[in-house]
Design a protein around this motif. Structure first.
Motif, mmCIF file in Angstrom:
data_model
loop_
_atom_site.group_PDB
_atom_site.id
_atom_site.type_symbol
_atom_site.label_atom_id
_atom_site.label_comp_id
_atom_site.label_asym_id
_atom_site.label_seq_id
_atom_site.Cartn_x
_atom_site.Cartn_y
_atom_site.Cartn_z
ATOM 1 N N SER A 28 0.819 -1.212 0.000
ATOM 2 C CA SER A 28 0.000 0.000 0.000
ATOM 3 C C SER A 28 0.857 1.268 0.000
ATOM 4 O O SER A 28 0.470 2.281 -0.585
ATOM 5 C CB SER A 28 -0.944 -0.009 1.204
ATOM 6 N N THR A 29 2.028 1.224 0.639
ATOM 7 C CA THR A 29 2.908 2.399 0.631
ATOM 8 C C THR A 29 3.491 2.602 -0.766
ATOM 9 O O THR A 29 3.544 3.728 -1.278
ATOM 10 C CB THR A 29 4.040 2.232 1.680
ATOM 11 N N ASP A 82 7.524 -4.412 6.517
ATOM 12 C CA ASP A 82 6.627 -4.723 7.631
ATOM 13 C C ASP A 82 7.260 -4.359 8.968
ATOM 14 O O ASP A 82 6.563 -3.997 9.900
ATOM 15 C CB ASP A 82 6.254 -6.207 7.586
HETATM 16 C C1 5RP Z 1 5.101 -6.927 0.311
HETATM 17 C C2 5RP Z 1 5.905 -6.185 1.310
HETATM 18 C C3 5RP Z 1 5.446 -4.820 1.693
HETATM 19 O O1 5RP Z 1 6.471 -3.921 1.448
HETATM 20 C C4 5RP Z 1 5.100 -4.805 3.152
HETATM 21 O O2 5RP Z 1 4.140 -5.818 3.413
HETATM 22 C C5 5RP Z 1 4.543 -3.443 3.592
HETATM 23 O O3 5RP Z 1 3.308 -3.227 3.005
HETATM 24 P P1 5RP Z 1 2.473 -1.896 3.210
HETATM 25 O O4 5RP Z 1 3.199 -0.805 2.510
HETATM 26 O O5 5RP Z 1 1.132 -2.231 2.575
HETATM 27 O O6 5RP Z 1 2.338 -1.643 4.695
HETATM 28 O O7 5RP Z 1 6.904 -6.641 1.800
HETATM 29 O O8 5RP Z 1 5.578 -8.226 0.120
#
Ligand code: 5RP
Length: 215
Positions: A28-29, A82
């Motif tokens: 999402s980021t 994460d």
């Molecule tokens: C996907 C990832 C993402 O970068 C991670 O899950 C962070 O996601 P978000 O930006 O939605 O918080 O590793 O495999």
């Protein structure tokens, strides 16, 4: 948190230069980053994408998506995480795209990680560690990583990665030696990749809180 993610994503544009092929992560980021990158689409040479999800978003903005095999070494990779520790080691793979993300991070000179403040931790492991596994080795790998780490593997039922594999999420870890654990887990037959980014950590971390931080 979405405002913080957007702020971090837009700040990452500072690292984009004319003519670059930009490595693009998943999540999402990163979706905010892709939307911001659209303004640069005529100035960059294209993007290398880490997932079908990001590819679709890039193409929807008219940004050309290139094969890493033809792109060579990249100057810049932008991706979320994460969890991020003080050494810029990461847990990634919440979106199940960890293998391609790891490949592109390895192929890149500079890895800019974009996060909201909730992702910052002192010690990695509260977020379950994603491990991509060949489907027929799922039970074998689960038993072996339980034995090796004491962590609790949980099959992310119903999820198939872009590479046709499955994900085990390893719970109850406290990862004080990320590089050692990454190496150890990588040795287990059937493991495709581990969502620990310690061998290749981030170079720059942008935390889109108030104030915005660049570490
Ligand atoms: C996907 C990832 C993402 O970068 C991670 O899950 C962070 O996601 P978000 O930006 O939605 O918080 O590793 O495999």
């Amino acid at each position: 948190m979405s405002e913080a993610k957007k702020r971090a994503a837009e700040k990452a544009l500072d690292y984009v230069e004319d003519g670059m092929i930009v490595g693009v992560g998943t999540g999402s980021t990163v979706a905010y980053f892709i939307d911001a990158l659209a303004a640069w689409k005529d100035r960059i040479a294209g993007a290398v994408s880490s997932s079908e999800q990001s590819t679709a978003r890039l193409l929807s903005h008219g940004i050309e998506v290139l094969d890493l095999n033809n792109a060579g070494r990249l100057s810049l990779y932008v991706d979320g995480a994460d969890e991020v520790d003080p050494r810029k080691c990461l847990i990634k793979g919440g979106g199940a795209a960890l293998t391609r993300e790891k490949v592109i991070a390895e192929a890149s000179e500079r890895f800019v990680c974009i996060i909201d403040p909730s992702k910052r931790v002192d010690v990695l492991g509260k977020f379950p560690l994603p491990i991509e596994v060949v489907p027929m080795a799922r039970s074998l790998v689960a038993r072996e990583i339980l034995r090796l780490t004491g962590g609790q593997p949980v099959w992310r039922d119903g999820v198939v990665t872009d590479n046709g594999n499955v994900i085990l999420d390893l719970h109850n870890l406290r990862i004080t030696e990320p590089l050692v654990l990454e190496r150890e887990l990588n040795q287990v037959p059937g493991v495709v990749s581990v969502g620990l980014f310690a061998r290749r950590p981030a170079d720059i971390v942008i935390i889109g809180g108030e104030p915005l931080l660049v570490l």
